[in-house]
Motif scaffolding. Structure first.
Motif, PDB file in Angstrom:
ATOM      1  N   ALA A 193       0.829  -1.213   0.000  1.00 43.67           N
ATOM      2  CA  ALA A 193       0.000   0.000   0.000  1.00 43.67           C
ATOM      3  C   ALA A 193       0.860   1.258   0.000  1.00 43.67           C
ATOM      4  O   ALA A 193       0.580   2.213  -0.745  1.00 43.67           O
ATOM      5  N   VAL A 194       1.911   1.283   0.807  1.00 43.89           N
ATOM      6  CA  VAL A 194       2.781   2.456   0.869  1.00 43.89           C
ATOM      7  C   VAL A 194       3.528   2.642  -0.443  1.00 43.89           C
ATOM      8  O   VAL A 194       3.663   3.765  -0.948  1.00 43.89           O
ATOM      9  N   TRP A 195       4.032   1.555  -1.002  1.00 39.82           N
ATOM     10  CA  TRP A 195       4.768   1.633  -2.271  1.00 39.82           C
ATOM     11  C   TRP A 195       3.881   2.192  -3.383  1.00 39.82           C
ATOM     12  O   TRP A 195       4.281   3.110  -4.110  1.00 39.82           O
ATOM     13  N   LEU A 196       2.692   1.647  -3.535  1.00 37.79           N
ATOM     14  CA  LEU A 196       1.791   2.112  -4.585  1.00 37.79           C
ATOM     15  C   LEU A 196       1.346   3.555  -4.338  1.00 37.79           C
ATOM     16  O   LEU A 196       1.319   4.376  -5.266  1.00 37.79           O
ATOM     17  N   SER A 197       1.015   3.869  -3.102  1.00 42.58           N
ATOM     18  CA  SER A 197       0.546   5.219  -2.784  1.00 42.58           C
ATOM     19  C   SER A 197       1.644   6.254  -2.970  1.00 42.58           C
ATOM     20  O   SER A 197       1.381   7.387  -3.404  1.00 42.58           O
ATOM     21  N   GLU A 198       2.873   5.899  -2.661  1.00 38.52           N
ATOM     22  CA  GLU A 198       3.994   6.825  -2.857  1.00 38.52           C
ATOM     23  C   GLU A 198       4.173   7.150  -4.335  1.00 38.52           C
ATOM     24  O   GLU A 198       4.402   8.309  -4.712  1.00 38.52           O
ATOM     25  N   ARG A 199       4.057   6.148  -5.187  1.00 37.61           N
ATOM     26  CA  ARG A 199       4.174   6.380  -6.632  1.00 37.61           C
ATOM     27  C   ARG A 199       3.027   7.266  -7.130  1.00 37.61           C
ATOM     28  O   ARG A 199       3.247   8.174  -7.933  1.00 37.61           O
ATOM     29  N   ARG A 200       1.837   6.998  -6.660  1.00 37.81           N
ATOM     30  CA  ARG A 200       0.691   7.798  -7.089  1.00 37.81           C
ATOM     31  C   ARG A 200       0.797   9.234  -6.583  1.00 37.81           C
ATOM     32  O   ARG A 200       0.399  10.179  -7.264  1.00 37.81           O
ATOM     33  N   TRP A 201       1.315   9.410  -5.397  1.00 39.59           N
ATOM     34  CA  TRP A 201       1.453  10.753  -4.823  1.00 39.59           C
ATOM     35  C   TRP A 201       2.470  11.584  -5.611  1.00 39.59           C
ATOM     36  O   TRP A 201       2.239  12.763  -5.889  1.00 39.59           O
ATOM     37  N   GLN A 202       3.586  10.984  -5.955  1.00 41.93           N
ATOM     38  CA  GLN A 202       4.591  11.710  -6.741  1.00 41.93           C
ATOM     39  C   GLN A 202       4.062  12.029  -8.135  1.00 41.93           C
ATOM     40  O   GLN A 202       4.352  13.099  -8.684  1.00 41.93           O
ATOM     41  N   ALA A 203       3.296  11.100  -8.722  1.00 39.74           N
ATOM     42  CA  ALA A 203       2.723  11.360 -10.039  1.00 39.74           C
ATOM     43  C   ALA A 203       1.730  12.516  -9.994  1.00 39.74           C
ATOM     44  O   ALA A 203       1.526  13.211 -10.991  1.00 39.74           O
ATOM     45  N   ARG A 204       1.149  12.749  -8.842  1.00 43.27           N
ATOM     46  CA  ARG A 204       0.190  13.846  -8.696  1.00 43.27           C
ATOM     47  C   ARG A 204       0.883  15.176  -8.404  1.00 43.27           C
ATOM     48  O   ARG A 204       0.243  16.229  -8.380  1.00 43.27           O
ATOM     49  N   GLY A 205       2.175  15.146  -8.162  1.00 40.13           N
ATOM     50  CA  GLY A 205       2.919  16.369  -7.892  1.00 40.13           C
ATOM     51  C   GLY A 205       3.384  16.493  -6.457  1.00 40.13           C
ATOM     52  O   GLY A 205       3.990  17.504  -6.093  1.00 40.13           O
ATOM     53  N   GLY A 206       3.118  15.489  -5.631  1.00 38.71           N
ATOM     54  CA  GLY A 206       3.545  15.535  -4.240  1.00 38.71           C
ATOM     55  C   GLY A 206       5.015  15.216  -4.085  1.00 38.71           C
ATOM     56  O   GLY A 206       5.684  14.746  -5.014  1.00 38.71           O
ATOM     57  N   GLN A 207       5.525  15.461  -2.898  1.00 37.00           N
ATOM     58  CA  GLN A 207       6.948  15.283  -2.631  1.00 37.00           C
ATOM     59  C   GLN A 207       7.270  13.848  -2.232  1.00 37.00           C
ATOM     60  O   GLN A 207       6.482  13.166  -1.571  1.00 37.00           O
ATOM     61  N   LYS A 208       8.404  13.395  -2.644  1.00 38.94           N
ATOM     62  CA  LYS A 208       8.870  12.046  -2.330  1.00 38.94           C
ATOM     63  C   LYS A 208       9.039  11.884  -0.820  1.00 38.94           C
ATOM     64  O   LYS A 208       9.585  12.740  -0.143  1.00 38.94           O
TER      65      LYS A 208
END
Length: 402
Positions: A35-50
């Motif tokens: 869940a964290v791995w997938l959500s981190e990728r989606r968050w960065q794709a949306r413009g959020g910070q790593k």
């Protein structure tokens, strides 16, 4: 004996020396990692910070485990407390033995997320939409822990995918049971992919994708819960109301609430902040915040933007021009007359005669310049009000004298 069936594991715990390794805990940990791995990728794709989702996951998991266990103990309190309890009260804390209510895990986990996003100044709804598919996949993985513990199975069945349950875990010899853990796991996997597709196809924001997750999960949980025979709320039988189990009523309430939110929020179009705007945050620099965020627009409206060096924006009228305007205003004589007088002095001709010849020659040009705009002062600086008035007075006197 059925020709086909799903066997249950013979054990759900292994020992590394004196350290127990429990399959139930491993399934939960693996689900959290996915869940964290997938959500981190989606968050960065949306413009959020790593690293943002990783930071948020810590309080979310801690609060979620506490909430999930609390919900289980509250709804199954007779298992640990009372005269008919089959376990010791201290075992209510033994989370590794199984027993986590997803409703409590989501509710208290969301509280942990809220604390984290509030501190960072990012949108709670944006985070919720981002993690929704990952939560579905995490639940799909976590359900396999129930398989290792031989718990939460359904009613007897003759289907070829029936589940074998040991006598020690409540099963009967030669009887197969509905593998409800498998049903819910497959449902959650399908739901996760549906959420990924819907998020990209319809651009669901402002918590609407998370609402779709809640509605989708509760719809599947309602019918799967109806197959189960474990005694939720009781010791030897499940507590029901109007022939429905506790978790079925919870599913109905949450399903209706999710659909209501999905509909009522359909017109929301405000900007969701996915990067913090606080320059003091070392992990997330302020220059990486949303350019279209509401905070950025408000700040730009209140004060002019500064340069990257932190310097104030340039004054549209330099200080030198301002001082020259002031000097021109103090001296009523036009700059052109001063220049004419200086040239006449150099030639030995009286200034009045030379100025008169020049004025007679350029009379029409001078009148046109005065009509269009005041004559500029030295260095092409815009004349002050006093200088413009003096030029107009000189032209008037010239007309009268001629």
């Amino acid at each position: 004996m059925p020709l086909a069936s799903i066997p249950s594991p013979s054990q759900g715990v292994w020992y590394l020396g004196i350290i127990p390794i429990r399959a139930y805990a491993l399934c939960i940990v693996l689900g959290v990692i996915v869940a964290v791995w997938l959500s981190e990728r989606r968050w960065q794709a949306r413009g959020g910070q790593k690293g943002t989702i990783v930071d948020i996951a810590v309080p979310a998991v801690i609060f979620g485990l506490i909430g999930g266990r609390l919900y289980h103990v509250i709804t199954d309190w007779q298992t640990y407390f009372g005269s008919r309890a089959i376990k010791e009260p201290i075992q209510a804390l033994f989370i590794w033995e199984g027993g986590l209510g997803i409703w409590g895990a989501i509710s208290l986990g969301a509280l942990g997320v809220w604390f984290a996003v509030r501190k960072r100044g990012i949108s709670m709804s944006a985070v919720a939409d981002t993690v929704a598919p990952g939560i579905a996949f995490a639940q799909a993985i976590g359900r396999w822990g129930n398989w290792f513990n031989q718990e939460l199975y359904g009613s007897p069945t003759t289907l070829p995918w029936g589940l074998e349950i040991d006598v020690d875990h409540g099963g009967e010899p030669g009887v197969l049971y509905h593998p409800t853990f498998l049903y819910e796991s497959l449902w959650d996997v399908a739901l996760g992919f549906v959420l990924l597709f819907a998020g990209r196809r319809f651009a669901l924001h402002h918590g609407r994708l998370f609402a779709l997750y809640v509605a989708g999960y509760t719809a599947g949980r309602f019918w799967i819960e109806g197959l189960r025979i474990d005694p939720v709320g009781g010791v030897d039988h499940a507590v029901t109301f109007l022939s429905l189990r506790i978790n079925q009523w919870t599913s109905i309430v949450l399903f209706v609430a999710a659909l209501a939110y999905f509909w009522l929020s359909r017109k929301r179009d405000s900007v969701e902040i996915v990067a913090p705007v606080d320059p003091a945050d070392p992990a997330h620099p302020a220059d990486q915040a949303d350019a279209d965020s509401e905070d950025t627009r408000d700040g730009a409206a209140e004060e002019p933007a500064s340069t990257d060096d932190g310097e104030d924006p340039p004054n549209p009228r330099p200080a030198t021009e301002t001082s020259k305007d002031a000097e021109a205003a103090d001296d009523p004589a036009p700059a052109t007359e001063k220049a004419t007088a200086a040239e006449a002095a150099d030639d030995g001709v009286p200034a009045d005669e030379k100025a008169a010849d020049g004025k007679a020659t350029d009379k029409k040009a001078t009148e046109a310049e005065v009509t269009d705009a005041p004559a500029p002062a030295a260095d092409d600086a815009p004349p002050a009000d006093g200088v413009g008035a003096a030029d107009a007075e000189v032209v008037t006197k010239e007309k009268n004298s001629r």
